[in-house]
Design a protein around this motif. Sequence first.
Motif, PDB file in Angstrom:
ATOM      1  N   PHE A 154       0.779  -1.232   0.000  1.00 51.45           N
ATOM      2  CA  PHE A 154       0.000   0.000   0.000  1.00 51.45           C
ATOM      3  C   PHE A 154       0.818   1.293   0.000  1.00 51.45           C
ATOM      4  CE2 PHE A 154      -2.986  -3.077   2.124  1.00 51.45           C
ATOM      5  CZ  PHE A 154      -3.875  -3.154   1.048  1.00 51.45           C
ATOM      6  N   ILE A 155       1.940   1.304   0.700  1.00 48.05           N
ATOM      7  CA  ILE A 155       2.720   2.553   0.733  1.00 48.05           C
ATOM      8  C   ILE A 155       4.092   2.397   0.089  1.00 48.05           C
ATOM      9  CG2 ILE A 155       1.499   3.508   2.711  1.00 48.05           C
ATOM     10  CD1 ILE A 155       3.641   2.638   4.535  1.00 48.05           C
ATOM     11  N   LYS A 156       4.238   1.285  -0.657  1.00 48.38           N
ATOM     12  CA  LYS A 156       5.397   1.060  -1.526  1.00 48.38           C
ATOM     13  C   LYS A 156       6.738   1.047  -0.794  1.00 48.38           C
ATOM     14  CE  LYS A 156       2.278   1.181  -4.712  1.00 48.38           C
ATOM     15  NZ  LYS A 156       1.716  -0.090  -5.224  1.00 48.38           N
ATOM     16  N   GLU A 157       6.729   0.591   0.471  1.00 48.25           N
ATOM     17  CA  GLU A 157       7.995   0.430   1.178  1.00 48.25           C
ATOM     18  C   GLU A 157       8.721  -0.797   0.638  1.00 48.25           C
ATOM     19  OE1 GLU A 157       7.913   0.329   5.385  1.00 48.25           O
ATOM     20  OE2 GLU A 157       7.185   2.382   5.611  1.00 48.25           O
ATOM     21  N   LYS A 158      10.021  -0.692   0.508  1.00 44.70           N
ATOM     22  CA  LYS A 158      10.791  -1.814  -0.010  1.00 44.70           C
ATOM     23  C   LYS A 158      10.815  -2.957   1.005  1.00 44.70           C
ATOM     24  CE  LYS A 158      13.869   0.900  -2.983  1.00 44.70           C
ATOM     25  NZ  LYS A 158      15.278   1.253  -3.288  1.00 44.70           N
ATOM     26  N   LEU A 159      10.777  -4.179   0.493  1.00 39.42           N
ATOM     27  CA  LEU A 159      10.848  -5.354   1.348  1.00 39.42           C
ATOM     28  C   LEU A 159      12.021  -6.193   0.873  1.00 39.42           C
ATOM     29  CD1 LEU A 159       9.426  -6.738   3.699  1.00 39.42           C
ATOM     30  CD2 LEU A 159       7.994  -7.951   2.061  1.00 39.42           C
ATOM     31  N   SER A 160      13.004  -6.387   1.746  1.00 36.23           N
ATOM     32  CA  SER A 160      14.221  -7.097   1.377  1.00 36.23           C
ATOM     33  C   SER A 160      13.990  -8.600   1.253  1.00 36.23           C
ATOM     34  CB  SER A 160      15.288  -6.845   2.445  1.00 36.23           C
ATOM     35  OG  SER A 160      14.880  -7.416   3.684  1.00 36.23           O
ATOM     36  N   ILE A 161      15.012  -9.281   0.782  1.00 35.78           N
ATOM     37  CA  ILE A 161      14.962 -10.744   0.705  1.00 35.78           C
ATOM     38  C   ILE A 161      14.738 -11.319   2.100  1.00 35.78           C
ATOM     39  CG2 ILE A 161      16.266 -12.837   0.167  1.00 35.78           C
ATOM     40  CD1 ILE A 161      15.358 -11.296  -2.283  1.00 35.78           C
ATOM     41  N   LYS A 162      15.435 -10.751   3.088  1.00 36.49           N
ATOM     42  CA  LYS A 162      15.236 -11.182   4.475  1.00 36.49           C
ATOM     43  C   LYS A 162      13.783 -10.987   4.901  1.00 36.49           C
ATOM     44  CE  LYS A 162      19.861 -10.348   6.393  1.00 36.49           C
ATOM     45  NZ  LYS A 162      20.637  -9.550   7.385  1.00 36.49           N
ATOM     46  N   GLY A 163      13.196  -9.892   4.429  1.00 40.59           N
ATOM     47  CA  GLY A 163      11.808  -9.615   4.765  1.00 40.59           C
ATOM     48  C   GLY A 163      10.867 -10.681   4.227  1.00 40.59           C
ATOM     49  N   TRP A 164      11.072 -11.074   2.975  1.00 34.79           N
ATOM     50  CA  TRP A 164      10.229 -12.116   2.382  1.00 34.79           C
ATOM     51  C   TRP A 164      10.414 -13.455   3.083  1.00 34.79           C
ATOM     52  CZ3 TRP A 164       6.220 -10.830  -0.219  1.00 34.79           C
ATOM     53  CH2 TRP A 164       6.202  -9.691  -1.026  1.00 34.79           C
ATOM     54  N   ILE A 165      11.671 -13.753   3.445  1.00 38.82           N
ATOM     55  CA  ILE A 165      11.939 -14.988   4.198  1.00 38.82           C
ATOM     56  C   ILE A 165      11.227 -14.929   5.546  1.00 38.82           C
ATOM     57  CG2 ILE A 165      13.735 -16.343   5.370  1.00 38.82           C
ATOM     58  CD1 ILE A 165      15.649 -15.491   3.131  1.00 38.82           C
ATOM     59  N   GLY A 166      11.251 -13.727   6.171  1.00 35.00           N
ATOM     60  CA  GLY A 166      10.588 -13.548   7.458  1.00 35.00           C
ATOM     61  C   GLY A 166       9.091 -13.796   7.366  1.00 35.00           C
ATOM     62  N   ILE A 167       8.468 -13.308   6.310  1.00 31.08           N
ATOM     63  CA  ILE A 167       7.033 -13.535   6.118  1.00 31.08           C
ATOM     64  C   ILE A 167       6.742 -15.021   5.983  1.00 31.08           C
ATOM     65  CG2 ILE A 167       5.123 -13.209   4.487  1.00 31.08           C
ATOM     66  CD1 ILE A 167       6.227 -10.377   3.990  1.00 31.08           C
ATOM     67  N   PHE A 168       7.582 -15.722   5.239  1.00 35.22           N
ATOM     68  CA  PHE A 168       7.406 -17.172   5.061  1.00 35.22           C
ATOM     69  C   PHE A 168       7.537 -17.902   6.402  1.00 35.22           C
ATOM     70  CE2 PHE A 168       9.406 -21.358   4.302  1.00 35.22           C
ATOM     71  CZ  PHE A 168       8.376 -21.967   3.585  1.00 35.22           C
ATOM     72  N   ILE A 169       8.570 -17.537   7.176  1.00 38.36           N
ATOM     73  CA  ILE A 169       8.777 -18.158   8.488  1.00 38.36           C
ATOM     74  C   ILE A 169       7.606 -17.844   9.417  1.00 38.36           C
ATOM     75  CG2 ILE A 169      10.208 -18.097  10.588  1.00 38.36           C
ATOM     76  CD1 ILE A 169      12.638 -17.661   8.782  1.00 38.36           C
ATOM     77  N   GLY A 170       7.089 -16.618   9.308  1.00 38.19           N
ATOM     78  CA  GLY A 170       5.967 -16.223  10.149  1.00 38.19           C
ATOM     79  C   GLY A 170       4.739 -17.080   9.927  1.00 38.19           C
ATOM     80  N   PHE A 171       4.461 -17.404   8.674  1.00 39.02           N
ATOM     81  CA  PHE A 171       3.311 -18.249   8.389  1.00 39.02           C
ATOM     82  C   PHE A 171       3.514 -19.673   8.908  1.00 39.02           C
ATOM     83  CE2 PHE A 171       2.300 -14.953   5.156  1.00 39.02           C
ATOM     84  CZ  PHE A 171       1.037 -14.641   5.646  1.00 39.02           C
ATOM     85  N   ILE A 172       4.765 -20.132   8.913  1.00 40.22           N
ATOM     86  CA  ILE A 172       5.051 -21.433   9.523  1.00 40.22           C
ATOM     87  C   ILE A 172       4.789 -21.357  11.026  1.00 40.22           C
ATOM     88  CG2 ILE A 172       6.858 -23.120  10.042  1.00 40.22           C
ATOM     89  CD1 ILE A 172       8.153 -22.425   7.378  1.00 40.22           C
ATOM     90  N   GLY A 173       5.179 -20.229  11.624  1.00 40.78           N
ATOM     91  CA  GLY A 173       4.933 -20.033  13.050  1.00 40.78           C
ATOM     92  C   GLY A 173       3.450 -20.051  13.377  1.00 40.78           C
ATOM     93  N   ILE A 174       2.636 -19.454  12.499  1.00 39.71           N
ATOM     94  CA  ILE A 174       1.184 -19.469  12.696  1.00 39.71           C
ATOM     95  C   ILE A 174       0.658 -20.900  12.655  1.00 39.71           C
ATOM     96  CG2 ILE A 174      -1.029 -18.823  11.655  1.00 39.71           C
ATOM     97  CD1 ILE A 174       0.310 -16.208  10.754  1.00 39.71           C
ATOM     98  N   LEU A 175       1.196 -21.715  11.747  1.00 42.07           N
ATOM     99  CA  LEU A 175       0.781 -23.120  11.664  1.00 42.07           C
ATOM    100  C   LEU A 175       1.102 -23.857  12.960  1.00 42.07           C
ATOM    101  CD1 LEU A 175       1.889 -24.090   8.023  1.00 42.07           C
ATOM    102  CD2 LEU A 175      -0.412 -23.558   8.839  1.00 42.07           C
ATOM    103  N   PHE A 176       2.244 -23.534  13.559  1.00 41.00           N
ATOM    104  CA  PHE A 176       2.640 -24.172  14.820  1.00 41.00           C
ATOM    105  C   PHE A 176       1.688 -23.778  15.944  1.00 41.00           C
ATOM    106  CE2 PHE A 176       7.226 -25.834  14.648  1.00 41.00           C
ATOM    107  CZ  PHE A 176       7.084 -26.217  13.321  1.00 41.00           C
ATOM    108  N   ILE A 177       1.357 -22.486  16.030  1.00 38.88           N
ATOM    109  CA  ILE A 177       0.498 -22.007  17.110  1.00 38.88           C
ATOM    110  C   ILE A 177      -0.904 -22.596  16.998  1.00 38.88           C
ATOM    111  CG2 ILE A 177      -0.598 -19.955  18.121  1.00 38.88           C
ATOM    112  CD1 ILE A 177       1.876 -18.396  17.258  1.00 38.88           C
ATOM    113  N   THR A 178      -1.406 -22.671  15.770  1.00 36.64           N
ATOM    114  CA  THR A 178      -2.751 -23.205  15.559  1.00 36.64           C
ATOM    115  C   THR A 178      -2.778 -24.731  15.560  1.00 36.64           C
ATOM    116  OG1 THR A 178      -2.480 -23.141  13.142  1.00 36.64           O
ATOM    117  CG2 THR A 178      -3.457 -21.200  14.202  1.00 36.64           C
TER     118      THR A 178
END
Length: 293
Positions: A113-137
């Motif tokens: 929405f506000i066009k902030e850059k997202l690094s490679i680390k950022g994309w990896i972080g998002i992927f890891i975060g969704f794995i974390g959600i799977l663990f919690i649920t």
Amino acid sequence: MDTETSQGIKYMLLASLLFAFMGAFAKELSSSMSSIEVVFFRNIFGVLLIAISLYKKPVKQRGGKPLLLFFRGFIGFAALVMFFYNISYISLAEAMTFSKTSTIFTALFAFIFIKEKLSIKGWIGIFIGFIGILFITKFDGSSLDKSDWLGIFSGVGAALAYTAVRELRTFYDTRVIVLSFMTIGTVGPVILMVIGTYYTNSSFDFILGTFTMPNLKDLLFIVLMGTTATFAQIYMTKAYASAKAGIIGTISYSTLVFAIILGMVLGDKFPDIWIILGIILIVISGVLASSKK
């Protein structure tokens, strides 16, 4: 570290502690009233405090973004309703962890929405975060519980609200941003409790409820919850306005430590291995998702 960043970190640590106490007081209140009524008291107290502050010190601001200001208030209110409902049904630490997935979604929404850059680390972080959600649920490929869905949506809603704050902070006084959220969070529950008086549906029990007159013990917790919530919101907004979102987002995870401790004081069990792993993954993901390099 520059002075503004240092100040922002201090604001966020204080806000995190206050948010954890707010959750603890809300959990206590949920035993005697509906979660939507708890949301009402959480916000009306804040409206009064902010109104007094605005009276004593009038605002100086540019303004000009009323729709975005309303959106921040409405989506923040929706996220809070889901969060408070979860607090009444699952452990404080688990409910807080769901809420903290907002950092993952904030990075994603800021990119969209506000066009902030997202690094490679950022994309990896998002992927890891969704794995974390799977663990919690504890998702096993079948279906998610109601509390799981509400927890995820509370994180998404909070992320949209925080993204809006990052745009609004250049147009509005911090107190006005907070007031927009708390005013909608006061009027909304009144409407929903009126509806809940005449209509009930178990599928929508997280947004519908009736008004229950608080007893003296409840009144004490309401005052404590309202005070900690209001100042937590103010210091969190100040933190995001003082330093980079990535740094502040990382520090905000201290709330989970406070929530585990306070939850156990209230009778919650120590989180099991899956939730602990989920918390760790979400913290790692939040740090990475906020990375700019």
